[in-house]
Scaffold this motif. Structure first.
Motif, PDB file in Angstrom:
ATOM      1  N   GLU B 234       0.841  -1.204   0.000  1.00  0.00           N
ATOM      2  CA  GLU B 234       0.000   0.000   0.000  1.00  0.00           C
ATOM      3  C   GLU B 234       0.873   1.251   0.000  1.00  0.00           C
ATOM      4  O   GLU B 234       0.609   2.212  -0.726  1.00  0.00           O
ATOM      5  N   MET B 235       1.922   1.220   0.822  1.00  0.00           N
ATOM      6  CA  MET B 235       2.833   2.371   0.857  1.00  0.00           C
ATOM      7  C   MET B 235       3.511   2.557  -0.501  1.00  0.00           C
ATOM      8  O   MET B 235       3.736   3.690  -0.943  1.00  0.00           O
ATOM      9  N   LEU B 236       3.819   1.438  -1.138  1.00  0.00           N
ATOM     10  CA  LEU B 236       4.457   1.525  -2.453  1.00  0.00           C
ATOM     11  C   LEU B 236       3.550   2.255  -3.438  1.00  0.00           C
ATOM     12  O   LEU B 236       3.995   3.129  -4.195  1.00  0.00           O
ATOM     13  N   SER B 237       2.270   1.904  -3.415  1.00  0.00           N
ATOM     14  CA  SER B 237       1.319   2.590  -4.305  1.00  0.00           C
ATOM     15  C   SER B 237       1.239   4.074  -3.977  1.00  0.00           C
ATOM     16  O   SER B 237       1.193   4.929  -4.876  1.00  0.00           O
ATOM     17  N   ILE B 238       1.214   4.381  -2.680  1.00  0.00           N
ATOM     18  CA  ILE B 238       1.149   5.795  -2.269  1.00  0.00           C
ATOM     19  C   ILE B 238       2.380   6.538  -2.782  1.00  0.00           C
ATOM     20  O   ILE B 238       2.282   7.636  -3.335  1.00  0.00           O
ATOM     21  N   TYR B 239       3.539   5.933  -2.604  1.00  0.00           N
ATOM     22  CA  TYR B 239       4.778   6.575  -3.079  1.00  0.00           C
ATOM     23  C   TYR B 239       4.782   6.734  -4.598  1.00  0.00           C
ATOM     24  O   TYR B 239       5.272   7.720  -5.133  1.00  0.00           O
ATOM     25  N   GLU B 240       4.242   5.742  -5.312  1.00  0.00           N
ATOM     26  CA  GLU B 240       4.206   5.832  -6.783  1.00  0.00           C
ATOM     27  C   GLU B 240       3.333   7.006  -7.227  1.00  0.00           C
ATOM     28  O   GLU B 240       3.702   7.771  -8.121  1.00  0.00           O
ATOM     29  N   MET B 241       2.181   7.131  -6.586  1.00  0.00           N
ATOM     30  CA  MET B 241       1.291   8.239  -6.954  1.00  0.00           C
ATOM     31  C   MET B 241       1.923   9.578  -6.567  1.00  0.00           C
ATOM     32  O   MET B 241       1.850  10.551  -7.321  1.00  0.00           O
ATOM     33  N   LYS B 242       2.554   9.597  -5.401  1.00  0.00           N
ATOM     34  CA  LYS B 242       3.238  10.835  -4.980  1.00  0.00           C
ATOM     35  C   LYS B 242       4.353  11.187  -5.964  1.00  0.00           C
ATOM     36  O   LYS B 242       4.539  12.365  -6.314  1.00  0.00           O
ATOM     37  N   PHE B 244       4.556  10.520  -9.092  1.00  0.00           N
ATOM     38  CA  PHE B 244       3.968  11.089 -10.314  1.00  0.00           C
ATOM     39  C   PHE B 244       3.604  12.557 -10.092  1.00  0.00           C
ATOM     40  O   PHE B 244       3.912  13.420 -10.912  1.00  0.00           O
ATOM     41  N   LEU B 245       2.952  12.823  -8.958  1.00  0.00           N
ATOM     42  CA  LEU B 245       2.555  14.209  -8.663  1.00  0.00           C
ATOM     43  C   LEU B 245       3.789  15.109  -8.542  1.00  0.00           C
ATOM     44  O   LEU B 245       3.795  16.240  -9.031  1.00  0.00           O
ATOM     45  N   ASP B 246       4.831  14.599  -7.896  1.00  0.00           N
ATOM     46  CA  ASP B 246       6.054  15.405  -7.727  1.00  0.00           C
ATOM     47  C   ASP B 246       6.731  15.671  -9.060  1.00  0.00           C
ATOM     48  O   ASP B 246       7.265  16.762  -9.287  1.00  0.00           O
ATOM     49  N   PHE B 249       5.067  18.409 -10.800  1.00  0.00           N
ATOM     50  CA  PHE B 249       5.298  19.713 -10.168  1.00  0.00           C
ATOM     51  C   PHE B 249       6.738  20.167 -10.305  1.00  0.00           C
ATOM     52  O   PHE B 249       7.029  21.346 -10.179  1.00  0.00           O
TER      53      PHE B 249
END
Lengths: 162, 455
Positions: B234-242, B244-246, B249
């Motif tokens: 789950e953390m891996l998915s969160i980091y992947e999405m983050k 992408f967002l980073d 930006f």
């Protein structure tokens, strides 16, 4: 042969100059500066601003002044701010009154969910590329929940700026 | 093979042969040039403003209180730092120890003695007369940690010169969790000392930091101890999405300063925090007599937990209880006694960590001293308090012990050929870790001499 050389060079130079001539087109539309969608976000939020805004985004109610002060101190006590934010969000997500959309509603209309989450966290609409990425990402991963998406947005660098 | 291809391949092979050996597994480009004397260094900022007279001077009350109205029986001398220094404790007017049962004697009259079989002075080198270039806490602390006073160093701001953490991470290739700063709180500049704003170093080489009194105190327990445990996937998915967002930006907003803990390191730190919340203060402080637990001792006990878990290359611990001397001399004596106890406890604890026992060095120095003359404030013993602003506040000491350090040397006076500034402790830590030349080459410390050069 030599007698043709000079005229040939002359013709070549002439054609070159004529190709370099600039034409001015007028389309009769208003000029507009084009910037990236996040270009105006260049001010870093203070810890207090970040915490206060995040709390509102997650709980849809404001944090008390005392809590805001205390949480800001806690974040100051950890050197890796990204880690501090991560732990704080993990704690918030364990609160019973955190307000999150259901997984079903997210998957029922992912574009609408994305419009909402971008507007909520980043105060803007997603670009087509961003929307495309997240739609594909969420569709391909049944385990991804709205909570995880919120978590990622709350941790993102763009969310630290305004 | 054509001649051109042959020459090209030969040139590439030669370049590779030259370059590859210098790209070390740690990620550094070049091997450190010095001999590493210790695998781990614990650097104690024995801070708060320690008056030379009551510390290494072992004058107790003689110079501080009764010199103004000399009564011979009040001229008590003695050593109230039995873990660090060789010397007998005062026999009279003990106020610094633990309290006896009610009616059995004056408060603080019971000494707990030394927790070390042998004072650190005998296990290393004591520099009895050192100077500190600043009589204040802010600049004093940043100079200890950076080896430079920084002419433009502001108060309550990050050091302008690189810190020892940045030197260690950049020149030794140490990951973030191998450098730790354990602060005594979040006041003043303390939480800002884990990295500098130097453009050649900075956040990417910064240390991890905790202020245990907050992180693991009431506030930390209330806001951080109930973290939801996500599955690593789950953390891996969160980091992947983050990520992408980073990346989206990055081109316009830039990146935030980050000390660069990897995802694995972050996960490990979270495990450590969960462990400490579970253990609780009573577990961390188990084995320390109740009367000896002060803010400083508590901070040191948490630093021990950090060392036990991470086995850092460099651990810096800041204490400051003695600053109570501004308004209460008795409390200052009690704090000094407990700070000494804390150092003894720390040294004992290190010997109980298999990976650190026998290969760890300790460096210690106050950030400033205290005045020669008292202020007008008296405490319940009618003893005068001391600030830190005159020349005596620049008088201090330093100590090193353990791996790579000679035993039992006391340097009374240092040759005038060398400067004698406690800011040189930073370079001493670098020398212990084998990166002295790299630090000197960076050109950002005030002196090219470490404490070793004074022996």
């Amino acid at each position: 042969m030599k007698k043709y050389l000079i005229p040939i060079i002359g013709i070549l130079l002439l054609s070159c100059f004529s190709a370099c001539e600039e034409y001015s087109y007028v389309y009769e539309v208003n000029a507009a500066d084009v910037d990236a969608i996040t270009a105006n976000k260049n001010k870093l939020k203070t810890t207090s601003q970040y915490v206060a805004v995040m709390y509102v985004n997650l709980f849809q109610k404001p944090l008390s002044a005392n809590q805001l002060y205390d949480i800001s101190r806690v974040i100051l006590s950890i050197g890796d701010k990204e880690l501090a934010h991560e732990i704080l969000i993990s704690n918030f997500m364990n609160e019973p009154d955190v307000i999150l959309p259901s997984n079903e509603s997210m998957r029922a209309d992912i574009p609408l969910f994305l419009d909402d989450v971008y507007e909520r966290f980043l105060i803007r609409a997603p670009s087509e590329a961003e929307k495309e990425f997240f739609i594909r990402y969420i569709e391909a991963r049944p385990d991804v929940t709205p909570e995880m998406v919120y978590f990622a947005f709350a941790l993102s660098n763009e969310y630290q700026f305004y | 093979m054509k001649r051109r291809s042959f020459l090209k391949n030969t040139a590439l092979a030669t370049a590779g042969t030259i370059a590859v050996p210098y790209i070390l597994p740690s990620g550094r480009l070049f091997a450190q040039t010095g001999t590493q004397l210790a695998e781990h260094v614990v650097y104690v900022l024995f801070a708060g403003g320690v008056r030379h007279q009551e510390a290494v001077g072992q004058r107790y009350l003689k110079d501080s209180q009764y010199a103004y109205d000399p009564i011979p029986e009040n001229d008590v001398e003695g050593n109230i730092m039995p873990n660090m220094l060789v010397g007998e404790e005062p026999e009279l007017k003990r106020v610094y120890g633990i309290d006896p049962p009610e009616g059995a004697g004056p408060p603080g009259s019971i000494s707990v003695g030394s927790v070390l079989g042998n004072p650190l002075q005998n296990q290393g080198v004591l520099f009895k007369e050192m100077t500190c270039g600043s009589a204040g806490h802010y600049i004093g602390l940043s100079s200890l940690i950076s080896g430079n006073y920084g002419s433009t160093q502001g108060l309550r701001s990050k050091p302008t010169q690189p810190t020892i953490f940045e030197y260690v991470r950049r020149h030794m290739g140490a990951p973030a969790t191998k450098t730790w700063f354990v602060g005594n709180g979040i006041g003043n500049s303390t939480p800002l000392l884990n990295y500098s704003v130097d453009p050649d170093y900075g956040a990417q080489y910064g240390a991890n930091f905790f202020a245990p009194s907050v992180t693991f105190g009431e506030l930390g327990i209330e806001y951080l101890s109930d973290a939801k445990n996500y599955h690593p996937d789950e953390m891996l998915s969160i980091y992947e999405m983050k990520e992408f967002l980073d990346n989206s930006f990055y081109t316009t907003g830039g990146v935030l300063p980050s000390i660069g803990n990897t995802d694995e390191e972050k996960f490990n730190i979270r495990l450590f925090m969960d462990y400490l919340y579970e253990k609780g203060p009573s577990g961390v402080l188990a084995g320390i007599p109740g009367g000896m637990v002060s803010g400083d001792v508590r901070n040191i006990a948490y630093a021990c937990e950090v060392m036990q878990w991470f086995k850092p290359t460099v651990t810096v611990v800041n204490i400051s209880g003695v600053d109570s001397c501004h308004g209460n001399f008795t409390n200052y004596l009690r704090a000094l006694y407990r700070a000494d106890y804390g150092v003894g406890y720390l040294w004992n604890y290190i010997q109980s960590i298999p990976e650190m026992a026998g290969n760890t060095a300790l460096v210690l120095a106050p950030e400033c001293g205290r005045n020669s003359e008292p202020n007008a404030i008296t405490d319940f013993n009618d003893w005068f308090a001391y600030d830190h602003s005159d020349a005596n506040a620049n008088r201090t000491f330093a100590m090193m012990a353990g791996s790579g350090v000679p035993n039992g040397e006391t340097i009374e006076n240092i040759s005038p050929a060398f400067s004698t500034d406690t800011a040189q402790c930073c370079l001493t830590v670098a020398e212990l870790l084998g990166i002295k030349e790299e630090v000197i080459s960076a050109g950002k410390v005030i002196s090219p001499h470490s404490l070793f050069d004074m022996l």
